[in-house]
Structure formats: C-alpha cells, structure tokens
Design a protein around this motif. Structure first.
Motif, PDB file in Angstrom:
ATOM      1  N   TRP A  53       0.736  -1.093   0.104  1.00 34.67           N
ATOM      2  CA  TRP A  53      -0.017   0.032   0.004  1.00 34.67           C
ATOM      3  C   TRP A  53       0.808   1.261   0.061  1.00 34.67           C
ATOM      4  O   TRP A  53       0.426   2.299   0.157  1.00 34.67           O
ATOM      5  N   THR A  54       2.161   1.208  -0.078  1.00 33.28           N
ATOM      6  CA  THR A  54       3.098   2.289   0.250  1.00 33.28           C
ATOM      7  C   THR A  54       4.026   2.478  -0.927  1.00 33.28           C
ATOM      8  O   THR A  54       4.234   1.390  -1.938  1.00 33.28           O
ATOM      9  N   SER A  55       4.827   3.175  -1.001  1.00 35.29           N
ATOM     10  CA  SER A  55       5.959   3.425  -1.940  1.00 35.29           C
ATOM     11  C   SER A  55       7.084   2.550  -1.758  1.00 35.29           C
ATOM     12  O   SER A  55       8.147   2.803  -2.546  1.00 35.29           O
ATOM     13  N   VAL A  56       7.140   2.048  -0.695  1.00 32.52           N
ATOM     14  CA  VAL A  56       8.181   1.385  -0.271  1.00 32.52           C
ATOM     15  C   VAL A  56       8.804   0.043  -1.334  1.00 32.52           C
ATOM     16  O   VAL A  56       9.623  -0.260  -1.949  1.00 32.52           O
ATOM     17  N   VAL A  57       7.718  -0.392  -1.904  1.00 34.34           N
ATOM     18  CA  VAL A  57       7.536  -1.690  -2.958  1.00 34.34           C
ATOM     19  C   VAL A  57       7.796  -0.988  -4.115  1.00 34.34           C
ATOM     20  O   VAL A  57       6.817   0.061  -4.732  1.00 34.34           O
ATOM     21  N   GLU A  58       8.426  -1.726  -5.203  1.00 34.67           N
ATOM     22  CA  GLU A  58       8.440  -1.100  -6.649  1.00 34.67           C
ATOM     23  C   GLU A  58       6.871  -1.380  -7.296  1.00 34.67           C
ATOM     24  O   GLU A  58       6.175  -2.412  -6.684  1.00 34.67           O
ATOM     25  N   GLU A  59       6.554  -0.602  -8.205  1.00 33.60           N
ATOM     26  CA  GLU A  59       5.118  -0.841  -8.839  1.00 33.60           C
ATOM     27  C   GLU A  59       5.291  -2.094  -9.600  1.00 33.60           C
ATOM     28  O   GLU A  59       6.152  -2.748 -10.118  1.00 33.60           O
ATOM     29  N   ASP A  60       3.987  -2.854  -9.263  1.00 34.17           N
ATOM     30  CA  ASP A  60       3.922  -4.088 -10.038  1.00 34.17           C
ATOM     31  C   ASP A  60       3.762  -4.311 -11.528  1.00 34.17           C
ATOM     32  O   ASP A  60       3.196  -3.041 -11.939  1.00 34.17           O
ATOM     33  N   ALA A  61       4.199  -5.061 -12.355  1.00 34.46           N
ATOM     34  CA  ALA A  61       4.094  -4.947 -13.638  1.00 34.46           C
ATOM     35  C   ALA A  61       2.946  -4.935 -14.245  1.00 34.46           C
ATOM     36  O   ALA A  61       2.497  -4.172 -15.312  1.00 34.46           O
ATOM     37  N   VAL A  62       1.904  -5.410 -13.518  1.00 38.40           N
ATOM     38  CA  VAL A  62       0.220  -5.366 -13.745  1.00 38.40           C
ATOM     39  C   VAL A  62      -0.138  -3.942 -13.909  1.00 38.40           C
ATOM     40  O   VAL A  62      -0.902  -3.487 -14.686  1.00 38.40           O
ATOM     41  N   HIS A  63       0.443  -3.394 -12.701  1.00 35.35           N
ATOM     42  CA  HIS A  63      -0.044  -1.861 -12.500  1.00 35.35           C
ATOM     43  C   HIS A  63       0.522  -1.108 -13.456  1.00 35.35           C
ATOM     44  O   HIS A  63      -0.127  -0.336 -13.912  1.00 35.35           O
TER      45      HIS A  63
END
Length: 96
Positions: A53-63
């Motif tokens: 739910w945060t910017s900590v993780v890289e954006e998912d390829a699906v998104h």
C-alpha cells in the motif's frame, strides 16, 4: 542505500484515507504473513500497514501495464468469482 539514511514512504493505496501522506519508515518485516512497514504517527504511536500500500515496494508490472485503469489481476478476480460462487452455493443449501 545508506543504512543511516532516513527513508520516507508515501501511502499510495487508492482508497486509504491517508493516501498521499508521507511517514518515516521505522522498519519493514513480515508480520501476519505479509510484508509490512512500521512507522510512528504524529501522535507517537507505532503503526504498521501492508508494504504494497506504500511507495516502499516497486510498482507491480500489472499496475504499470494497466496504467492505472485496474488495481486487480485477472487471476485474482477469477479466484474471487469462484469463492463468491461457492459461498452462494453453500448459502442456498442452508436456506432450503
């Protein structure tokens, strides 16, 4: 990343009431079977939320591919549909 550097994250979940707000990351770890970030509120209370739910993780390829048009994966929607169908079937048997 420098281990001594302060890391700030932003809440990016589209329906979270604090979307867009930034917090200082205290720690990140697996809690309750999921990747979670820990942070302190302005009132000094320790809180956690799903890292996804945060910017900590890289954006998912699906998104990335959906360009913001969808927050759901086809496989997840199909699984949800199966669960709902099973619940309907179970409820019908109980009502009779």
């Amino acid at each position: 990343m420098d281990n001594n550097a302060t890391r700030v994250f932003t809440i990016i979940h589209p329906f979270h009431p604090k979307r867009g707000q930034q917090f200082t990351l205290t720690t990140r770890r697996q809690n309750w079977g999921e990747d979670r970030v820990m942070y302190f509120t302005e009132a000094g209370k320790l809180r956690s939320m799903a890292a996804s739910w945060t910017s900590v993780v890289e954006e998912d390829a699906v998104h990335r591919a959906s360009a913001g048009r969808s927050w759901f994966r086809l496989d997840d929607l199909l699984e949800l549909s199966s669960i709902v169908d099973a619940m309907k079937h179970t409820r019908r048997r109980r009502v009779k």
